[in-house]
Enzyme design. Sequence first.
Site, short mmCIF file in Angstrom:
data_model
loop_
_atom_site.label_atom_id
_atom_site.label_comp_id
_atom_site.label_asym_id
_atom_site.label_seq_id
_atom_site.Cartn_x
_atom_site.Cartn_y
_atom_site.Cartn_z
N GLY A 15 0.84 -1.20 0.00
CA GLY A 15 0.00 0.00 0.00
C GLY A 15 0.87 1.24 0.00
CG ASN A 26 17.27 -0.21 2.60
OD1 ASN A 26 17.77 -1.02 3.38
ND2 ASN A 26 16.75 -0.59 1.43
CB SER A 69 27.46 -2.73 6.30
OG SER A 69 27.89 -4.09 6.37
CE1 TYR A 120 27.76 -2.84 1.15
CE2 TYR A 120 28.77 -4.37 2.72
CZ TYR A 120 27.67 -3.64 2.28
OH TYR A 120 26.49 -3.71 2.97
CB ALA A 173 36.10 1.75 1.70
CB ALA A 174 31.00 2.28 0.27
CE LYS A 175 26.17 -0.37 3.17
NZ LYS A 175 24.90 0.35 2.90
CB ILE A 196 20.12 -9.04 7.18
CG1 ILE A 196 20.70 -8.01 8.17
CG2 ILE A 196 18.59 -9.06 7.23
CD1 ILE A 196 20.34 -8.20 9.63
N1 LIG Z 1 21.68 -8.35 3.85
C1 LIG Z 1 22.72 -8.12 4.63
O1 LIG Z 1 23.32 -9.06 5.18
C2 LIG Z 1 23.18 -6.70 4.89
C3 LIG Z 1 24.12 -6.49 5.90
C4 LIG Z 1 24.57 -5.20 6.17
C5 LIG Z 1 24.07 -4.14 5.44
N2 LIG Z 1 23.16 -4.36 4.44
C6 LIG Z 1 22.67 -3.17 3.72
O2 LIG Z 1 21.26 -3.14 3.80
C7 LIG Z 1 20.74 -2.37 2.73
C8 LIG Z 1 19.58 -3.13 2.09
O3 LIG Z 1 20.08 -4.28 1.46
P1 LIG Z 1 19.35 -5.71 1.56
O4 LIG Z 1 20.17 -6.57 2.39
O5 LIG Z 1 17.92 -5.54 1.89
O6 LIG Z 1 19.55 -6.25 0.06
P2 LIG Z 1 18.60 -6.15 -1.21
O7 LIG Z 1 17.45 -7.07 -1.05
O8 LIG Z 1 19.51 -6.34 -2.38
O9 LIG Z 1 18.05 -4.66 -1.19
C9 LIG Z 1 18.69 -3.54 -1.77
C10 LIG Z 1 17.63 -2.68 -2.42
O10 LIG Z 1 18.20 -1.46 -2.83
C11 LIG Z 1 17.84 -1.18 -4.17
N3 LIG Z 1 18.95 -0.46 -4.76
C12 LIG Z 1 20.23 -0.85 -4.83
N4 LIG Z 1 20.97 0.08 -5.45
C13 LIG Z 1 20.12 1.09 -5.78
C14 LIG Z 1 20.27 2.32 -6.45
N5 LIG Z 1 21.46 2.72 -6.93
N6 LIG Z 1 19.19 3.11 -6.61
C15 LIG Z 1 17.98 2.72 -6.14
N7 LIG Z 1 17.77 1.56 -5.50
C16 LIG Z 1 18.83 0.76 -5.34
C17 LIG Z 1 17.57 -2.54 -4.82
O11 LIG Z 1 16.59 -2.48 -5.84
P3 LIG Z 1 16.98 -2.27 -7.39
O12 LIG Z 1 18.07 -3.26 -7.68
O13 LIG Z 1 15.71 -2.55 -8.12
O14 LIG Z 1 17.43 -0.86 -7.52
C18 LIG Z 1 17.02 -3.34 -3.65
O15 LIG Z 1 15.61 -3.24 -3.56
C19 LIG Z 1 21.92 -2.09 1.81
O16 LIG Z 1 22.37 -0.77 2.02
C20 LIG Z 1 22.96 -3.10 2.25
O17 LIG Z 1 24.26 -2.66 1.97
C21 LIG Z 1 22.71 -5.61 4.17
#
Ligand SMILES: NC(=O)c1ccc[n+]([C@@H]2O[C@H](COP(=O)([O-])OP(=O)(O)OC[C@H]3O[C@@H](n4cnc5c(N)ncnc54)[C@H](OP(=O)(O)O)[C@@H]3O)[C@@H](O)[C@H]2O)c1
Length: 243
Positions: A49, A80, A137, A147, A149-151, A180
């Site tokens: 929604g 995010n 992260s 990665y 470095a970016a975080k 996660i």
């Molecule tokens: N999963 C883990 O273990 C983990 C751990 C630490 C931190 N994180 C961080 O958590 C955040 C969310 O990631 P997630 O784990 O939920 O993975 P995910 O399922 O891959 O989600 C990332 C989302 O961001 C979107 N995205 C990526 N680059 C983008 C861009 N340039 N512009 C607009 N949208 C963008 C993607 O959609 P589109 O591809 O359609 O754009 C996707 O929906 C990220 O910042 C990641 O670095 C994840």
Amino acid sequence: MGNSREVVVTGGGTGIGYAVAAAFAEAGDRVTITGRREQVLTEAATLLGARPVVFDAADAAAVEAALEELPGRVDVLVNNAGGNTDFVDGDGDGAGLAGFAAAFERNLRSNVVSAALVTHALGERLADDARIVTIGSIAARTGAGSYGAAKAAVEAWNISVAQEFGARGITANVVAPGLIGETEFFHSKLSDRRREWLIGNTMNKRPGTPEDVAAVVTFLASPAAGHVTGQVVHVNGGAHLGK
Ligand SMILES: NC(=O)c1ccc[n+]([C@@H]2O[C@H](COP(=O)([O-])OP(=O)(O)OC[C@H]3O[C@@H](n4cnc5c(N)ncnc54)[C@H](OP(=O)(O)O)[C@@H]3O)[C@@H](O)[C@H]2O)c1
């Protein structure tokens, strides 16, 4: 703020962003989710929604073009969107040092430039007492090349955002997840062995869930969290002791 908040969650179509968007939607907030893949985003928006706005958060022109579709007032911004771009196709990066630089820059753009662009673009639309939460992260503290470095850059950048907007009651914080599950983050590149090792590093011996992260984001976005700003909050089961 109450139930009438305008919430923007970048990357809200999948994983952590989806869970964050769901938590706000369930609380009665108006939620806008963003991402690059139109179909993924519109399907998620229908389920939630929420309102979908398709754009690449790492592309300044695309962010600018998306502004007319984004809310005119923003009470909560959740940066995010991101991920480890080393896990996705880098065919266009080229060879040699130039290729290395291109790959490195992709992670910087995806994770820190994207958050900075969206925050800068929406800065004037942030309501007094608004909340900015950016997903960092554990990699900022434990490594993972460009990665990590970016975080780490996200953490430093967040401090200046908190300073810039603080006088208006606006807070800016980073939520830094560990491993996660139930996300597209690893793009099938996480081996069982590595996964078990990461879980073994936690104190509660489990991976985190998107809902674990969403719970902390919604707290930081709440009126009650008004004196928490410039911080990094770790959601990693104790795998790294944030200080
Ligand atoms: N999963 C883990 O273990 C983990 C751990 C630490 C931190 N994180 C961080 O958590 C955040 C969310 O990631 P997630 O784990 O939920 O993975 P995910 O399922 O891959 O989600 C990332 C989302 O961001 C979107 N995205 C990526 N680059 C983008 C861009 N340039 N512009 C607009 N949208 C963008 C993607 O959609 P589109 O591809 O359609 O754009 C996707 O929906 C990220 O910042 C990641 O670095 C994840």
